[in-house]
Design an enzyme around this catalytic site. Structure first.
Site, PDB file in Angstrom:
ATOM      1  N   ASP A  34     -38.588 -96.329  62.628  1.00  8.85           N
ATOM      2  CA  ASP A  34     -37.710 -96.028  63.114  1.00  8.85           C
ATOM      3  C   ASP A  34     -36.753 -95.069  62.484  1.00  8.85           C
ATOM      4  OD1 ASP A  34     -39.015 -95.670  65.633  1.00  8.85           O
ATOM      5  OD2 ASP A  34     -39.481 -97.790  65.103  1.00  8.85           O
ATOM      6  N   GLY A 142     -34.314 -95.429  70.950  1.00  9.04           N
ATOM      7  CA  GLY A 142     -33.370 -96.650  70.720  1.00  9.04           C
ATOM      8  C   GLY A 142     -33.344 -98.447  70.353  1.00  9.04           C
ATOM      9  N   ASP A 175     -45.539 -94.308  72.100  1.00  6.09           N
ATOM     10  CA  ASP A 175     -44.352 -94.945  71.349  1.00  6.09           C
ATOM     11  C   ASP A 175     -43.374 -95.803  72.180  1.00  6.09           C
ATOM     12  OD1 ASP A 175     -42.506 -96.378  69.540  1.00  6.09           O
ATOM     13  OD2 ASP A 175     -42.097 -94.184  68.687  1.00  6.09           O
ATOM     14  N   GLY A 176     -43.284 -96.928  72.073  1.00 12.03           N
ATOM     15  CA  GLY A 176     -42.488 -97.951  73.454  1.00 12.03           C
ATOM     16  C   GLY A 176     -43.082 -98.100  74.764  1.00 12.03           C
TER      17      GLY A 176
HETATM   18  C1  DX5 Z   1     -37.869 -96.795  69.581  1.00  7.91           C
HETATM   19  C2  DX5 Z   1     -38.875 -97.014  68.805  1.00  7.91           C
HETATM   20  C3  DX5 Z   1     -39.853 -97.884  68.668  1.00  7.91           C
HETATM   21  C4  DX5 Z   1     -39.843 -99.557  69.096  1.00  7.91           C
HETATM   22  C5  DX5 Z   1     -41.085 -99.498  69.261  1.00  7.91           C
HETATM   23  O1  DX5 Z   1     -36.590 -96.328  70.233  1.00  7.91           O
HETATM   24  O2  DX5 Z   1     -39.176 -95.811  68.711  1.00  7.91           O
HETATM   25  O3  DX5 Z   1     -41.050 -97.242  67.890  1.00  7.91           O
HETATM   26  O4  DX5 Z   1     -39.673 -99.594  68.057  1.00  7.91           O
HETATM   27  O5  DX5 Z   1     -41.487-100.949  69.500  1.00  7.91           O
HETATM   28  P1  DX5 Z   1     -41.844-101.786  70.926  1.00  7.91           P
HETATM   29  O6  DX5 Z   1     -42.967-101.594  70.498  1.00  7.91           O
HETATM   30  O7  DX5 Z   1     -41.244-102.546  71.014  1.00  7.91           O
HETATM   31  O8  DX5 Z   1     -41.528-101.264  72.324  1.00  7.91           O
HETATM   32 ZN    ZN Z   2     -40.604 -94.923  66.764  1.00  6.18          ZN
END
Ligand code: DX5
Ligand code: ZN
Length: 226
Positions: A34, A142, A175-176
């Site tokens: 990220d 974020g 993602d997320g």
């Molecule tokens: C958020 C990122 C994600 C995040 C995922 O902006 O793009 O990749 O690190 O983390 P979790 O799985 O904890 O939501």
């Molecule tokens: Zn991500």
């Protein structure tokens, strides 16, 4: 296909090479980086130099690089050189997303585009022939550790139909807020690649064996649903 891409944002940031090597040894196919610039999103994380130095040590695992930065076209070459296998950008972070994803592909790596929670999949319909992956955000970008937005599941379904109708070879990544409870529903809706930060790393002992076990738990959830 089912792929897990643990997000290193929730790993031990002082031990990024070691963590990546452990994931690689545990047989996990992808790892998610990220990259945040403090402008496109409030947070600042890491840049191409860090990725390059981990790539020198971990050469087999697939590097899935998620750029949450303004004007990604100014930086994609440095991430390509650093060893990225896939680079995902956000369409509104650049004036010319089509040019940017084409440029990424011209380097013989995969290209991807990401949609935030408010964005309709139809907005990227004309980009489908030029990307390999569409990354659907399950939270606002974020930070890791946020709560999953439920409407993401319907959006994955809608995107999956759009991809089928287009006849393009595009994989859906989520993602997320992804965890063992929502992966089966997302998989059924058409997603194949799952980024997981906090729910993968939290409470997991930092060993190859613990990561292998966690990965198997994620996989088992989807196989049961199938
Ligand atoms: C958020 C990122 C994600 C995040 C995922 O902006 O793009 O990749 O690190 O983390 P979790 O799985 O904890 O939501
Ligand atoms: Zn991500």
């Amino acid at each position: 296909m089912l792929l897990l891409s643990p997000s290193l944002l929730s790993a031990d940031l002082g031990m990024l090479s070691e963590e990546t090597l452990r994931l690689q040894s545990a047989g996990i196919p992808w790892v998610h980086w990220d990259v945040m610039d403090g402008r496109y999103v409030p947070n600042i994380t890491l840049g191409a130099g860090v990725i390059r130095s981990v790539r020198e040590r971990a050469q087999e695992i697939f590097f899935d690089v998620h750029l949450m930065i303004e004007e990604p076209e100014r930086h994609v070459d440095s991430f390509i050189e650093a060893g990225a296998n896939l680079i995902v950008i956000h369409p509104e972070s650049t004036r010319h997303p089509h040019r940017c994803v084409e440029h990424i592909r011209s380097a013989n790596i995969l290209s991807g585009i990401s949609l935030n929670p408010h964005q309709d999949p139809r907005m990227i319909e004309y980009l489908l022939p030029y990307v390999d992956v569409i990354l659907i955000m399950g939270v606002n970008p974020g930070f890791s550790g946020q709560r999953f937005i439920e409407s993401t599941i319907a959006k994955v379904e809608q995107l999956s139909q759009l991809i089928t109708a287009s006849c393009c070879e595009v994989r859906i990544e989520v993602d997320g807020g992804v965890n063992i409870d929502n992966i089966p529903q997302l998989y059924t809706a058409g997603a194949e690649i799952f980024v997981s930060g906090s729910s993968f790393f939290n409470g997991t002992e930092k060993t190859v064996e613990a990561y292998r076990k966690r990965y198997q738990e994620f996989e088992a959830g989807c196989v049961m649903q199938k």
